[in-house]
Design an enzyme around this catalytic site. Structure first.
Site: not given
Length: 288
Positions: A167, A235
């Site tokens: 990811k 983030k």
């Protein structure tokens, strides 16, 4: 199946809803109770806390914002977890943390997958997400029938943490493709071109990308409504930077995009969609 779903935000709610609509029994919990209660009309059972949600569930899904949030969910749910349950974290968090959580729950006889997703809120609603899973392969095969309701493709990537590493690689590609789309649109507008026609012309060729096709029209319209928040891509890129330091990998494009998204946040776009990075280009153009 008896399913627990923890985290019913912009991604989690439509994903849980898809499992409800194919007949699974789903207990939901969210730190903001109103977000969980919104699913009650669709048949979800709203749990009072994480432990109540997971008690007796065959499969537990977690879809929250960051590493500390996942760790807190596991800590609160752990007393109610039993051997034989499967916990699937679909958040995007630290690969190192996922490996630690998997080892921790394995001691209880609980299987654990890190299975982050790509595809945004549209993919969550339509069941077309891309799912990247790390953990034991037999746990992945156990989860596969559920993944088929949530995504178009679910790929087993390897041991615990491998889903998150995949990811993070995805987020590098996404961030740079979005910057390319934003710059191409701004360049076309400055040159007096009709930007929607430019998208039509270049999107069918080598310049085509998901970002160009799906976020390009929003950039042109100045539509910054979120499918995926600026604060969340910021983030994610911090997680990429941490993992890159561990691996001693140089990622100059990552540094540029972290700066661009941080600038977007400074301009007040932290809760807007990632396409709001285009607003930074406008501000840069005004710098003398």
């Amino acid at each position: 199946m008896e399913i627990a779903w923890i985290g019913t935000g912009i991604m989690g709610a439509p994903m849980a809803l898809r499992l409800l609509r194919v007949g699974h029994r789903v207990r939901v919990f969210n730190r903001t109770p109103e977000k969980a209660r919104a699913l009650a009309n669709d048949g979800a059972i709203v749990a009072a806390d994480a432990a109540a949600a997971v008690a007796g569930a065959e499969v537990v899904f977690i879809m929250v914002s960051d590493t500390p949030d996942v760790e807190a969910v596991v800590t609160k749910a752990e007393p109610a977890l039993k051997a034989g349950q499967l916990v699937i974290d679909m958040s995007t968090i630290s690969p190192r943390a996922e490996r630690a959580l998997a080892a921790r729950l394995k001691r209880l006889g609980v299987d654990y997958l890190d299975a982050p997703v790509s595809g945004g809120d549209v993919g969550a609603k339509e069941g077309t997400l891309t799912i990247m899973a790390g953990g034991e392969e037999n746990a992945f095969e156990r989860a596969r029938p559920l993944f088929e309701h949530l995504g178009r493709r679910a790929t087993y990537m390897g041991a615990s943490g491998a889903g998150q590493m995949t990811k993070l690689a995805n987020q590098i590609a996404v961030a740079l493709a979005l910057e390319a789309a934003s710059e191409a649109i701004r360049f076309a507008q400055a040159g007096g071109l009709e930007p929607s026609r430019v998208l039509e012309a270049i999107g069918a060729g080598a310049a085509g990308s998901w970002q160009l096709a799906n976020l390009g029209p929003k950039i042109i319209a100045g539509d910054y409504r979120p499918g995926f928040f600026i604060k969340l891509i910021r983030k994610d890129l911090r997680l990429v930077a941490d993992a890159a330091r561990e691996s001693k990998v140089a990622l100059p494009g990552l540094a540029m995009m972290a700066s661009m998204f941080n600038s977007a946040a400074a301009l007040g776009h932290d809760l807007d969609g990632t396409q709001a990075v285009a607003a930074v280009l406008d501000r840069l153009a005004d710098v003398k």
